[in-house]
Write an enzyme that holds these catalytic residues in place. Sequence first.
Site, mmCIF file in Angstrom:
data_model
loop_
_atom_site.group_PDB
_atom_site.id
_atom_site.type_symbol
_atom_site.label_atom_id
_atom_site.label_comp_id
_atom_site.label_asym_id
_atom_site.label_seq_id
_atom_site.Cartn_x
_atom_site.Cartn_y
_atom_site.Cartn_z
ATOM 1 N N LYS A 236 43.872 33.387 36.319
ATOM 2 C CA LYS A 236 44.137 33.541 34.882
ATOM 3 C C LYS A 236 45.437 32.867 34.483
ATOM 4 C CE LYS A 236 41.427 37.492 33.481
ATOM 5 N NZ LYS A 236 41.398 38.770 32.793
ATOM 6 N N LYS B 212 31.952 31.555 37.969
ATOM 7 C CA LYS B 212 31.520 32.876 37.501
ATOM 8 C C LYS B 212 31.187 32.842 36.009
ATOM 9 C CE LYS B 212 34.558 36.087 36.884
ATOM 10 N NZ LYS B 212 35.674 37.012 36.999
ATOM 11 N N LYS C 119 33.631 35.786 30.027
ATOM 12 C CA LYS C 119 33.763 35.962 28.580
ATOM 13 C C LYS C 119 34.571 34.821 27.973
ATOM 14 C CE LYS C 119 34.196 41.028 29.055
ATOM 15 N NZ LYS C 119 35.273 41.849 29.584
HETATM 16 P P1 TYM Z 1 35.899 42.887 33.003
HETATM 17 O O1 TYM Z 1 36.087 43.404 31.616
HETATM 18 O O2 TYM Z 1 36.288 41.479 33.278
HETATM 19 O O3 TYM Z 1 34.393 43.044 33.433
HETATM 20 C C1 TYM Z 1 33.707 44.276 33.290
HETATM 21 C C2 TYM Z 1 32.788 44.504 34.478
HETATM 22 O O4 TYM Z 1 31.865 43.425 34.586
HETATM 23 C C3 TYM Z 1 31.907 42.882 35.893
HETATM 24 N N1 TYM Z 1 31.672 41.444 35.811
HETATM 25 C C4 TYM Z 1 30.688 40.791 36.439
HETATM 26 N N2 TYM Z 1 29.721 41.223 37.275
HETATM 27 C C5 TYM Z 1 28.857 40.293 37.744
HETATM 28 N N3 TYM Z 1 28.925 38.972 37.423
HETATM 29 C C6 TYM Z 1 29.874 38.504 36.591
HETATM 30 N N4 TYM Z 1 29.916 37.209 36.264
HETATM 31 C C7 TYM Z 1 30.818 39.432 36.062
HETATM 32 N N5 TYM Z 1 31.880 39.310 35.229
HETATM 33 C C8 TYM Z 1 32.393 40.538 35.092
HETATM 34 C C9 TYM Z 1 33.309 43.190 36.405
HETATM 35 O O5 TYM Z 1 33.359 43.184 37.821
HETATM 36 C C10 TYM Z 1 33.553 44.559 35.819
HETATM 37 O O6 TYM Z 1 32.984 45.554 36.636
HETATM 38 N N6 TYM Z 1 39.702 44.771 35.638
HETATM 39 C C11 TYM Z 1 38.427 45.069 35.048
HETATM 40 C C12 TYM Z 1 38.473 46.205 34.047
HETATM 41 C C13 TYM Z 1 39.086 47.472 34.544
HETATM 42 C C14 TYM Z 1 38.516 48.385 35.463
HETATM 43 C C15 TYM Z 1 39.472 49.449 35.567
HETATM 44 C C16 TYM Z 1 37.341 48.397 36.192
HETATM 45 C C17 TYM Z 1 40.283 47.974 34.149
HETATM 46 N N7 TYM Z 1 40.506 49.186 34.769
HETATM 47 C C18 TYM Z 1 39.215 50.543 36.402
HETATM 48 C C19 TYM Z 1 37.111 49.493 37.037
HETATM 49 C C20 TYM Z 1 38.038 50.556 37.139
HETATM 50 C C21 TYM Z 1 37.918 43.830 34.324
HETATM 51 O O7 TYM Z 1 38.678 42.964 33.957
HETATM 52 O O8 TYM Z 1 36.603 43.862 34.055
#
Ligand code: TYM
Length: 356
Positions: A134, A218, A221
């Site tokens: 990032k 990947k 968003k």
């Molecule tokens: P975030 O918002 O980027 O993504 C949310 C969830 O979607 C999953 N994900 C994917 N799974 C499969 N293929 C993909 N291309 C893909 N892109 C995203 C992510 O693995 C996630 O499960 N750091 C986290 C948010 C967070 C969190 C937490 C998660 C903050 N605190 C505590 C679990 C527990 C994040 O940026 O997810």
Amino acid sequence: MPDVTTAAPAANPHLPHYQARGLKGRILSGVQPTGNLHLGNYLGAIRNFARLQHDYECLYCVVDMHAITVWQDPAALSGQTREIASAFLAAGVDGHKHIIFNQSMVPEHAQLAWIFNCVARLGWMNRMTQFKEKAGKDRENVSLGLYAYPALMAADILIYKATHVPVGEDQKQHLELTRDIAIKFNNDFKAPDFFPVTEPLIFGAATRVMSLRDGTKKMSKSDPSDFSRINLTDDADAIAQKIRRAKTDPFPMPDSAADAEKRPDADNLLGIYAALADMEKDAVILEYAGRQFSDFKAALTELAVTKLGPVGAEMQRLMKDPGHVDRILHEGAERARAIAAPILAETYKIVGFLQP
Ligand code: TYM
């Protein structure tokens, strides 16, 4: 990995709650309200949130404090927060039985995060690949929050002493850090088993959904090309157009798992199909082996529209009723605080903070 469900200390006043209800553990997971919620988020995480709610006590969080580690337009953020809450509900999470809330409404996350900033080591943070990706080349100019992000994520989980965390594959390293923080806190403060060593739950045929434009990247968003992803709010026409234009190679469909592995674009579409159809990827490979991509893409479009259409429609319906979504978030935050506040108080006592 140790079985933390059974290893949970009986003296802890919070954990027996789910045990007494015959559940396997307490789940916390989060999604950032940064717009463009996509198929990867759904298949890797949100769909599993709903599937796990029968066996676990669940807290699902819209992590707005994580979102602002990169610039967010304040005028858009509240709508984006409601969009994620709507996606949880549309995917089938029961917002009354379980807890849906947004992170900034529960200040205990930030309070515990500060303590974890003092537990986590710089060397650990420097290894975080997501930060490196990032921050890119402009590392001097990113926010301090982006760097500290994984310590806040550990706090999101451990402020509830969550035992399990469903996520996509890309969050694995952050969960390993969460485990390291829990172990170091427990050791440093001589508080054995105070924080659980949380288990990741990474499952399904699509734990890492890739870009439709480049099977080695990947699905994300923030990809500038909307054709790289299927958004959960895309209508049938948009889904069809994106699948039709998805990158493939000039050969017929792979005829074995080994063949698919060497062809990332094809492999990605096969994984998406398998996840949407609830099939093993090998079975999908067998069904389409040697056939034309055009046949497969037509079948994938039909499947995607059937499976995602109702979720997208329900999200759109909920987003037109912000009052309803806000009530769920408020009520969820109140219930989340009731769990978090006593755990924070215990933590403060362990650290040696005087309290009112
Ligand atoms: P975030 O918002 O980027 O993504 C949310 C969830 O979607 C999953 N994900 C994917 N799974 C499969 N293929 C993909 N291309 C893909 N892109 C995203 C992510 O693995 C996630 O499960 N750091 C986290 C948010 C967070 C969190 C937490 C998660 C903050 N605190 C505590 C679990 C527990 C994040 O940026 O997810």
